[in-house]
Design a protein around this motif. Structure first.
Motif, short mmCIF file in Angstrom:
data_model
loop_
_atom_site.label_atom_id
_atom_site.label_comp_id
_atom_site.label_asym_id
_atom_site.label_seq_id
_atom_site.Cartn_x
_atom_site.Cartn_y
_atom_site.Cartn_z
N UNK A 137 6.76 7.76 4.31
CA UNK A 137 7.16 6.53 3.63
C UNK A 137 6.95 6.67 2.13
N UNK A 138 7.93 6.20 1.36
CA UNK A 138 7.85 6.28 -0.09
C UNK A 138 7.73 4.88 -0.69
N UNK A 139 6.80 4.75 -1.64
CA UNK A 139 6.57 3.47 -2.31
C UNK A 139 6.72 3.70 -3.81
N UNK A 140 7.64 2.98 -4.44
CA UNK A 140 7.83 3.10 -5.89
C UNK A 140 6.79 2.25 -6.60
N UNK A 141 6.03 2.87 -7.48
CA UNK A 141 4.97 2.17 -8.20
C UNK A 141 5.44 1.82 -9.60
N UNK A 142 5.26 0.58 -9.99
CA UNK A 142 5.61 0.11 -11.33
C UNK A 142 4.73 -1.07 -11.66
N UNK A 143 4.70 -1.41 -12.94
CA UNK A 143 3.93 -2.58 -13.35
C UNK A 143 4.44 -3.82 -12.62
N UNK A 145 3.59 -4.51 -9.46
CA UNK A 145 3.37 -4.32 -8.03
C UNK A 145 1.92 -4.64 -7.70
N UNK A 146 1.71 -5.57 -6.76
CA UNK A 146 0.35 -6.01 -6.45
C UNK A 146 0.16 -6.13 -4.95
N UNK A 147 -1.10 -6.05 -4.53
CA UNK A 147 -1.45 -6.29 -3.15
C UNK A 147 -1.62 -5.03 -2.33
N UNK A 148 -1.81 -5.23 -1.04
CA UNK A 148 -2.01 -4.11 -0.14
C UNK A 148 -0.69 -3.40 0.11
N UNK A 152 -3.93 3.64 6.02
CA UNK A 152 -3.87 4.94 6.66
C UNK A 152 -5.24 5.26 7.23
N UNK A 153 -5.34 5.21 8.55
CA UNK A 153 -6.63 5.42 9.19
C UNK A 153 -7.61 4.36 8.72
N UNK A 154 -8.72 4.81 8.13
CA UNK A 154 -9.71 3.86 7.64
C UNK A 154 -9.61 3.60 6.16
N UNK A 155 -8.47 3.93 5.54
CA UNK A 155 -8.29 3.76 4.10
C UNK A 155 -7.20 2.75 3.81
N UNK A 156 -7.52 1.80 2.92
CA UNK A 156 -6.55 0.78 2.48
C UNK A 156 -6.09 1.13 1.07
N UNK A 157 -4.76 1.14 0.88
CA UNK A 157 -4.19 1.42 -0.44
C UNK A 157 -3.83 0.09 -1.08
N UNK A 158 -4.42 -0.15 -2.24
CA UNK A 158 -4.28 -1.44 -2.92
C UNK A 158 -3.72 -1.24 -4.32
N UNK A 161 -2.48 -4.75 -11.37
CA UNK A 161 -1.82 -4.55 -12.66
C UNK A 161 -2.33 -3.30 -13.37
N UNK A 162 -3.54 -2.88 -13.04
CA UNK A 162 -4.20 -1.83 -13.81
C UNK A 162 -4.35 -0.49 -13.10
N UNK A 163 -4.21 -0.47 -11.77
CA UNK A 163 -4.44 0.78 -11.05
C UNK A 163 -3.94 0.68 -9.62
N UNK A 164 -4.01 1.83 -8.93
CA UNK A 164 -3.79 1.86 -7.49
C UNK A 164 -5.00 2.55 -6.89
N UNK A 165 -5.62 1.93 -5.91
CA UNK A 165 -6.90 2.42 -5.39
C UNK A 165 -6.82 2.75 -3.91
N UNK A 166 -7.64 3.74 -3.52
CA UNK A 166 -7.82 4.11 -2.13
C UNK A 166 -9.22 3.66 -1.72
N UNK A 167 -9.30 2.61 -0.92
CA UNK A 167 -10.58 2.05 -0.51
C UNK A 167 -10.87 2.39 0.95
N UNK A 168 -12.02 3.02 1.17
CA UNK A 168 -12.42 3.39 2.54
C UNK A 168 -13.09 2.19 3.20
#
Length: 387
Positions: A137-143, A145-148, A152-158, A161-168
């Motif tokens: 799956x492809x997700x286009x990232x741009x200013x 874009x917000x939310x979950x 993937x498994x036990x990791x949430x991609x969030x 406005x300032x970043x994209x994070x991988x939270x375990x």
């Protein structure tokens, strides 16, 4: 410079010069013997303008600030950017050429030259990247874009406005790999924050392959192109950036890696901390302010007291060229403006210095070539540079 040439300068500042007169004035500035005269003229005009400032007037436009910033280091003055209307209006680019000449390019003259040379507007790149998940799956990232974005498994991609994070959130037994990539004409809109807290920025035509969670005795990612890293400190689990030609091993530090496949060298520039560079057989350790250059034939050299600003200028939205070759300038242009560069005859050997915003269209960058006496033409998405 004689009185008639000084008169030309005054007419230039008042926007009264004809095209022929501007060309004559620039020809004088192209003479290294006139460099001191030009500096004196600029300093005199700057002093005159800075003593006539109306505090009620608005601050400089961003464009004018960039011009001032480009000029200031060369006139050896220490003043904060202030309203400088006529100098700013008189110059759209200031560049120190290898032979010591200075040029100030009049905006009207710029327009006339662009029309004369049939320069089409080629827009700069944009802040955008593509995240490819383990399932394709492809997700286009741009200013904006917000939310979950995904789980993937036990990791949430969030996204914010300032970043994209991988939270375990839960222990993940199976490691999945994701790819963040930019095409030519793109730059990551914000940092990618990996599961260990490491921050990564990507330049144009680059990619990073990384796990959704780090396990084992090391943290390894794979980079193509150019990336800037702020690695989260963890002595028990070294962080490794793998490229097609080298490995950069760190514990926690700030550094930039330029490892484009079409470059003959991989450059690692260290801003903070300490890193170890490994080629096929060559190895070396960097200290802050140093740059490792690894060639395709595995020759490693370490440059001390390197200009780190130049290495990370892309991350700060700038082009900064210092004694750069034509090929270096145009390679940067090709990646950011998504164009093709071709050469007719031998590549000109002149060195260029300059600073400009990456938000500007390509005409400003081409102005560096034009007033460096370098010929070129545009054919669609191709720029042909002639000697």
């Amino acid at each position: 410079m004689d009185g008639s040439q000084r008169g030309l300068w005054e007419r230039f500042i008042r926007n009264e010069c004809t095209t022929a007169e501007i060309e004559a004035l620039l020809a004088q500035f192209n003479n290294a013997a006139n460099e001191n005269d030009l500096l004196m003229l600029i300093e005199a005009e700057l002093h005159k303008e800075t003593t006539q400032i109306d505090p009620a007037l608005p601050d400089l436009e961003q464009k004018e600030k960039e011009i001032y910033a480009a000029l200031l280091p060369h006139i050896r003055m220490e003043r904060k950017p202030s309203l400088w209307p006529r100098i700013a209006a008189a110059a759209s680019i200031v560049v120190l050429l290898g032979f010591g000449g200075y040029f100030a390019l009049h905006k009207k003259h710029t327009s006339a030259q662009l029309v004369q040379n049939r320069i089409q507007i080629i827009a700069p790149g944009q802040n955008r990247a593509t995240l490819t998940l383990a399932n394709g799956q492809k997700i286009v990232l741009a200013k904006g874009l917000k939310g979950q974005l995904a789980v993937q498994g036990g990791t949430v991609i969030q996204a914010s406005d300032n970043d994209i994070t991988y939270n375990i959130t839960d222990k993940e037994e199976t490691v999945s790999y994701n790819i963040l990539s930019t095409a030519k004409g793109e730059q990551s809109p914000y940092p990618l924050i990996l599961a260990d807290g490491t921050k990564v920025w990507l330049d144009a035509a680059s990619s990073i392959t990384f796990p959704t969670v780090f396990t084992g005795k090391q943290r390894k990612v794979r980079l193509t192109g150019q990336g800037y890293f702020e690695v989260s400190h963890n002595p028990a689990m070294p962080f490794i950036v793998e490229t097609s030609k080298s490995e950069v091993q760190v514990l926690g530090t700030h550094f930039n890696v330029s490892a484009y496949d079409d470059d003959q060298e991989t450059k690692t520039t260290l801003l903070e901390g300490s890193v170890r560079i490994k080629g096929k057989t060559a190895t070396g350790i960097l200290k802050p302010g140093e740059q490792a250059v690894l060639t395709d034939n595995d020759r490693l050299s370490i440059i001390k007291d390197v200009d780190t600003e130049t290495a990370v200028a892309w991350k700060n939205g700038l082009f900064v060229f210092k004694n750069a070759s034509i090929e270096q300038v145009m390679m940067n242009a090709s990646r950011w403006y998504d164009i093709n560069i071709k050469y007719e005859g031998n590549v000109p050997k002149r060195k260029l210095n300059g600073r400009m915003s990456r938000a500007a269209d390509i005409s400003e960058l081409l102005g560096i070539l034009q007033f460096g006496g370098i010929k070129y033409r545009i054919e669609g998405k191709n720029i042909i540079v002639a000697n």
